[in-house]
Design a protein around this motif. Structure first.
Motif, PDB file in Angstrom:
ATOM      1  N   UNK A   1       0.815  -1.192   0.000  1.00 29.40           N
ATOM      2  CA  UNK A   1       0.000   0.000   0.000  1.00 29.40           C
ATOM      3  C   UNK A   1       0.857   1.254   0.000  1.00 29.40           C
ATOM      4  N   UNK A   2       0.236   2.339  -0.378  1.00 32.55           N
ATOM      5  CA  UNK A   2       0.995   3.589  -0.470  1.00 32.55           C
ATOM      6  C   UNK A   2       1.312   4.128   0.914  1.00 32.55           C
ATOM      7  N   UNK A   3       2.532   4.581   1.116  1.00 32.31           N
ATOM      8  CA  UNK A   3       2.893   5.293   2.326  1.00 32.31           C
ATOM      9  C   UNK A   3       3.768   6.464   1.950  1.00 32.31           C
ATOM     10  N   UNK A   4       3.802   7.402   2.847  1.00 36.89           N
ATOM     11  CA  UNK A   4       4.616   8.587   2.628  1.00 36.89           C
ATOM     12  C   UNK A   4       5.988   8.378   3.235  1.00 36.89           C
ATOM     13  N   UNK A   5       6.997   8.966   2.610  1.00 39.00           N
ATOM     14  CA  UNK A   5       8.362   8.879   3.117  1.00 39.00           C
ATOM     15  C   UNK A   5       8.654  10.065   4.001  1.00 39.00           C
ATOM     16  N   UNK A   6       8.997   9.792   5.246  1.00 39.32           N
ATOM     17  CA  UNK A   6       9.344  10.867   6.159  1.00 39.32           C
ATOM     18  C   UNK A   6      10.837  10.832   6.425  1.00 39.32           C
ATOM     19  N   UNK A   7      11.408  12.011   6.572  1.00 44.13           N
ATOM     20  CA  UNK A   7      12.832  12.123   6.803  1.00 44.13           C
ATOM     21  C   UNK A   7      13.104  13.246   7.792  1.00 44.13           C
TER      22      UNK A   7
ATOM     23  N   UNK B   1       6.570  12.160  15.242  1.00 42.33           N
ATOM     24  CA  UNK B   1       5.820  13.099  14.413  1.00 42.33           C
ATOM     25  C   UNK B   1       5.432  12.401  13.110  1.00 42.33           C
ATOM     26  N   UNK B   2       4.147  12.439  12.809  1.00 44.19           N
ATOM     27  CA  UNK B   2       3.638  11.821  11.594  1.00 44.19           C
ATOM     28  C   UNK B   2       3.075  12.880  10.659  1.00 44.19           C
ATOM     29  N   UNK B   3       3.351  12.710   9.382  1.00 42.54           N
ATOM     30  CA  UNK B   3       2.630  13.478   8.386  1.00 42.54           C
ATOM     31  C   UNK B   3       1.531  12.600   7.824  1.00 42.54           C
TER      32      UNK B   3
ATOM     33  N   UNK C   1     -12.586  11.056   2.667  1.00 39.85           N
ATOM     34  CA  UNK C   1     -12.438  10.164   3.806  1.00 39.85           C
ATOM     35  C   UNK C   1     -11.027   9.840   4.257  1.00 39.85           C
ATOM     36  N   UNK C   2     -10.143   9.431   3.339  1.00 48.33           N
ATOM     37  CA  UNK C   2      -8.976   8.698   3.806  1.00 48.33           C
ATOM     38  C   UNK C   2      -7.681   9.486   3.684  1.00 48.33           C
ATOM     39  N   UNK C   3      -6.852   9.339   4.720  1.00 45.66           N
ATOM     40  CA  UNK C   3      -5.505   9.885   4.700  1.00 45.66           C
ATOM     41  C   UNK C   3      -4.493   8.744   4.601  1.00 45.66           C
ATOM     42  N   UNK C   4      -3.357   9.049   3.984  1.00 44.58           N
ATOM     43  CA  UNK C   4      -2.207   8.149   3.978  1.00 44.58           C
ATOM     44  C   UNK C   4      -1.207   8.715   4.965  1.00 44.58           C
ATOM     45  N   UNK C   5      -0.678   7.861   5.842  1.00 48.69           N
ATOM     46  CA  UNK C   5       0.239   8.326   6.874  1.00 48.69           C
ATOM     47  C   UNK C   5       1.679   8.003   6.535  1.00 48.69           C
ATOM     48  N   UNK C   6       2.569   8.876   6.969  1.00 47.54           N
ATOM     49  CA  UNK C   6       3.992   8.612   6.861  1.00 47.54           C
ATOM     50  C   UNK C   6       4.449   7.628   7.914  1.00 47.54           C
ATOM     51  N   UNK C   7       5.707   7.237   7.813  1.00 48.41           N
ATOM     52  CA  UNK C   7       6.272   6.241   8.724  1.00 48.41           C
ATOM     53  C   UNK C   7       6.778   6.868  10.020  1.00 48.41           C
TER      54      UNK C   7
ATOM     55  N   UNK D   1      11.874  18.612   9.629  1.00 51.53           N
ATOM     56  CA  UNK D   1      11.576  17.286   9.094  1.00 51.53           C
ATOM     57  C   UNK D   1      10.673  17.447   7.887  1.00 51.53           C
ATOM     58  N   UNK D   2      10.667  16.432   7.009  1.00 49.62           N
ATOM     59  CA  UNK D   2       9.830  16.568   5.829  1.00 49.62           C
ATOM     60  C   UNK D   2       9.180  15.256   5.455  1.00 49.62           C
ATOM     61  N   UNK D   3       8.264  15.373   4.535  1.00 50.62           N
ATOM     62  CA  UNK D   3       7.436  14.253   4.115  1.00 50.62           C
ATOM     63  C   UNK D   3       7.275  14.366   2.608  1.00 50.62           C
ATOM     64  N   UNK D   4       7.539  13.281   1.874  1.00 51.34           N
ATOM     65  CA  UNK D   4       7.429  13.336   0.426  1.00 51.34           C
ATOM     66  C   UNK D   4       6.587  12.175  -0.081  1.00 51.34           C
ATOM     67  N   UNK D   5       5.986  12.414  -1.240  1.00 56.62           N
ATOM     68  CA  UNK D   5       5.100  11.426  -1.839  1.00 56.62           C
ATOM     69  C   UNK D   5       5.263  11.440  -3.346  1.00 56.62           C
ATOM     70  N   UNK D   6       4.911  10.332  -3.974  1.00 59.76           N
ATOM     71  CA  UNK D   6       4.876  10.297  -5.439  1.00 59.76           C
ATOM     72  C   UNK D   6       3.516  10.771  -5.946  1.00 59.76           C
TER      73      UNK D   6
END
Lengths: 110, 115
Positions: free
Chosen positions: A1-7, A87-89, A96-102, A21-26
């Protein structure tokens, strides 16, 4: 499933330092959220962003919705010991739905 | 100011046992969600209920069932627990039907261990 990359995944900082900190997605999102989770608790909403380029502050926290709509950034100024936690992005689009970072695990050294 | 209440807070099950995780919200929210949190995996959506009377699968629904009992309550059932279901389970709710309506309010979690 899709997840966001947190760094970064984790960071140790000295009390009083600034944190980034940041969060990236495709994928493109039209909403970005930032949450903080204390040990043994559920995540608590810190900041919500609804527009590309938007910059929003909540006390010592500032978050930005990236222009490309594929990323978001969170800054904490003058960190204090109670900033410790995870900390989560989260990115959302449509209904309805959000995708969460790691998550980024922050530890503050007094 | 209860928000989202989850019970139980901790549970240990033997493989093959069943149990139901309870969730209730007192904010008159329309939508409710069940997530699981595993180390290094973030939060993954199991099931959600956009409104009373509807439920839909999320990213990781296998091994789970849900019931939206009424507007307040959304339960998660494990029919035959497996060690892979050891996790922390979070219930959440949101006011509106679109992400523009705001973020989720989370409960404090149920820590489940399956041995």
């Amino acid at each position: 499933g899709q997840q966001l990359n947190q760094s970064p995944q984790s960071m140790f900082i000295q009390e009083g330092e600034d944190v980034s900190m940041n969060c990236t997605s495709s994928s493109i999102f039209n909403t970005w959220l930032w949450y903080k989770q204390d040990p043994g608790e559920g995540p608590v909403l810190l900041i919500a962003l609804y527009k590309a380029g938007e910059l929003t502050s909540n006390g010592r926290l500032t978050a930005q919705f990236g222009i490309t709509r594929k990323d978001s950034f969170l800054n904490i100024s003058a960190s204090i010991p109670s900033d410790v936690g995870i900390y989560f992005c989260a990115g959302g689009s449509g209904t309805y739905k959000y995708i969460f970072g790691t998550g980024t695990r922050l530890k503050v050294l007094a | 100011n209860a928000g989202v209440t989850q019970t139980p807070k901790f549970q240990v099950l033997k493989t093959g046992q069943s149990m139901t995780l309870q969730c209730a919200q007192d904010m008159n929210h329309n939508s409710m969600y069940w997530y699981r949190q595993d180390p290094g995996m973030g939060l993954r959506l199991i099931y959600y209920s956009a409104s009373e009377g509807t439920t839909d699968k999320g990213e990781v629904p296998n091994g789970y069932n849900v019931s939206r009992l009424n507007k307040r309550e959304f339960s998660l059932r494990l029919e035959s627990a497996a060690p892979s279901q050891t996790s922390v389970y979070f219930c959440a709710s949101s006011a509106g039907r679109t992400v523009q309506s705001g973020g989720y309010t989370f409960g404090s979690g149920t820590r489940l261990t399956v041995v």
